[in-house]
Scaffold this motif. Sequence first.
Motif, short mmCIF file in Angstrom:
data_model
loop_
_atom_site.label_atom_id
_atom_site.label_comp_id
_atom_site.label_asym_id
_atom_site.label_seq_id
_atom_site.Cartn_x
_atom_site.Cartn_y
_atom_site.Cartn_z
N MET A 111 -19.25 -8.22 12.95
CA MET A 111 -20.14 -8.80 11.97
C MET A 111 -19.50 -10.07 11.43
SD MET A 111 -21.93 -6.92 8.72
CE MET A 111 -23.22 -6.13 9.64
N LYS A 112 -20.36 -11.05 11.14
CA LYS A 112 -19.89 -12.36 10.67
C LYS A 112 -20.80 -12.82 9.54
CE LYS A 112 -18.95 -15.20 14.00
NZ LYS A 112 -19.00 -16.20 15.08
N ILE A 113 -20.23 -13.48 8.55
CA ILE A 113 -21.02 -14.08 7.48
C ILE A 113 -20.71 -15.58 7.43
CG2 ILE A 113 -19.33 -13.43 5.72
CD1 ILE A 113 -21.67 -13.29 3.70
N LEU A 114 -21.78 -16.37 7.50
CA LEU A 114 -21.64 -17.82 7.30
C LEU A 114 -21.74 -18.01 5.80
CD1 LEU A 114 -23.95 -18.98 10.22
CD2 LEU A 114 -21.48 -18.64 10.23
N HIS A 115 -20.61 -18.37 5.21
CA HIS A 115 -20.38 -18.20 3.78
C HIS A 115 -20.04 -19.52 3.09
CE1 HIS A 115 -19.01 -16.09 0.19
NE2 HIS A 115 -17.78 -16.54 0.33
N ASN A 116 -20.56 -19.66 1.89
CA ASN A 116 -20.15 -20.75 1.00
C ASN A 116 -19.64 -20.07 -0.27
OD1 ASN A 116 -19.87 -22.79 -0.87
ND2 ASN A 116 -21.83 -23.76 -0.41
N PRO A 117 -18.33 -20.06 -0.49
CA PRO A 117 -17.78 -19.33 -1.64
C PRO A 117 -18.24 -19.86 -2.99
CG PRO A 117 -16.05 -20.54 -0.46
CD PRO A 117 -17.30 -20.68 0.33
N ARG A 118 -18.80 -21.07 -3.02
CA ARG A 118 -19.30 -21.62 -4.28
C ARG A 118 -20.71 -21.13 -4.61
NH1 ARG A 118 -19.02 -27.73 -4.55
NH2 ARG A 118 -19.39 -27.27 -6.73
N CYS A 119 -21.34 -20.46 -3.66
CA CYS A 119 -22.72 -19.99 -3.82
C CYS A 119 -22.75 -18.54 -4.30
CB CYS A 119 -23.45 -20.12 -2.49
SG CYS A 119 -25.09 -19.37 -2.47
N GLY A 120 -23.40 -18.28 -5.40
CA GLY A 120 -23.49 -16.93 -5.95
C GLY A 120 -24.16 -15.95 -5.01
N LYS A 121 -25.24 -16.38 -4.34
CA LYS A 121 -25.95 -15.49 -3.40
C LYS A 121 -25.04 -15.14 -2.23
CE LYS A 121 -29.96 -15.70 -5.54
NZ LYS A 121 -30.26 -14.69 -6.51
N SER A 122 -24.26 -16.09 -1.79
CA SER A 122 -23.34 -15.86 -0.68
C SER A 122 -22.26 -14.86 -1.10
CB SER A 122 -22.73 -17.19 -0.23
OG SER A 122 -22.14 -17.09 1.03
N ARG A 123 -21.73 -15.03 -2.30
CA ARG A 123 -20.71 -14.09 -2.80
C ARG A 123 -21.31 -12.69 -2.96
NH1 ARG A 123 -19.74 -18.45 -6.30
NH2 ARG A 123 -20.60 -17.27 -8.06
N GLU A 124 -22.56 -12.61 -3.44
CA GLU A 124 -23.21 -11.30 -3.59
C GLU A 124 -23.38 -10.61 -2.24
OE1 GLU A 124 -26.82 -10.94 -6.01
OE2 GLU A 124 -26.28 -12.88 -6.91
N ALA A 125 -23.82 -11.36 -1.24
CA ALA A 125 -24.02 -10.78 0.09
C ALA A 125 -22.70 -10.27 0.66
CB ALA A 125 -24.64 -11.82 1.02
N LEU A 126 -21.63 -11.05 0.51
CA LEU A 126 -20.32 -10.62 0.98
C LEU A 126 -19.89 -9.34 0.27
CD1 LEU A 126 -17.84 -11.05 2.74
CD2 LEU A 126 -16.96 -12.61 0.98
N LYS A 127 -20.13 -9.26 -1.02
CA LYS A 127 -19.76 -8.07 -1.78
C LYS A 127 -20.53 -6.84 -1.30
CE LYS A 127 -19.14 -6.29 -6.50
NZ LYS A 127 -18.98 -4.97 -5.99
N ILE A 128 -21.81 -7.00 -1.00
CA ILE A 128 -22.61 -5.88 -0.48
C ILE A 128 -21.97 -5.37 0.82
CG2 ILE A 128 -24.81 -5.24 0.58
CD1 ILE A 128 -26.15 -7.12 -1.52
N LEU A 129 -21.60 -6.27 1.69
CA LEU A 129 -20.96 -5.86 2.95
C LEU A 129 -19.65 -5.14 2.67
CD1 LEU A 129 -21.61 -9.08 5.06
CD2 LEU A 129 -22.78 -6.87 5.28
N GLN A 130 -18.83 -5.70 1.80
CA GLN A 130 -17.54 -5.09 1.49
C GLN A 130 -17.71 -3.75 0.79
OE1 GLN A 130 -15.92 -8.46 -0.62
NE2 GLN A 130 -14.85 -9.20 1.20
N ASP A 131 -18.71 -3.63 -0.07
CA ASP A 131 -18.98 -2.36 -0.75
C ASP A 131 -19.42 -1.27 0.21
OD1 ASP A 131 -18.30 -3.51 -3.16
OD2 ASP A 131 -20.36 -3.67 -3.91
N ASN A 132 -19.89 -1.68 1.40
CA ASN A 132 -20.29 -0.73 2.44
C ASN A 132 -19.19 -0.59 3.50
OD1 ASN A 132 -23.27 0.30 2.20
ND2 ASN A 132 -23.23 -1.77 1.36
N ASN A 133 -17.96 -0.87 3.08
CA ASN A 133 -16.78 -0.72 3.94
C ASN A 133 -16.85 -1.55 5.21
OD1 ASN A 133 -15.48 1.13 2.17
ND2 ASN A 133 -16.86 2.72 2.91
#
Length: 112
Positions: free
Chosen positions: A1-23
Amino acid sequence: MKILHNPRCGKSREALKILQDNNLNPEVVKYLDSPLNAEDLKSLVGKLGVEPIDLVRKNEKVWKENFKDKNLTAEEVIRAMAENPILMERPVIIKGDKAVIGRPPENVKSLI
């Protein structure tokens, strides 16, 4: 799995957290630092099942000033995103041959 991420973007940080919260520990690609080329963008559009224009952030200054009122072909839209990575909607989560735009961030759950 891969995330195209912008760490300055709140929605991007939220999506990454959802993935991490699901191990899940996705590969994090900071696409503004490592932009996708036209071929990668074409592949991504195919995985998303959308038209290239659907992946564009139309409120970005670059879009409004240079592309907004033009009738661009799909190839031209892809080239615009390749040359101006800020135009690409974020975040995008990729799993195999499928991908989703994480707006809203809960969209990522469809790949979990």
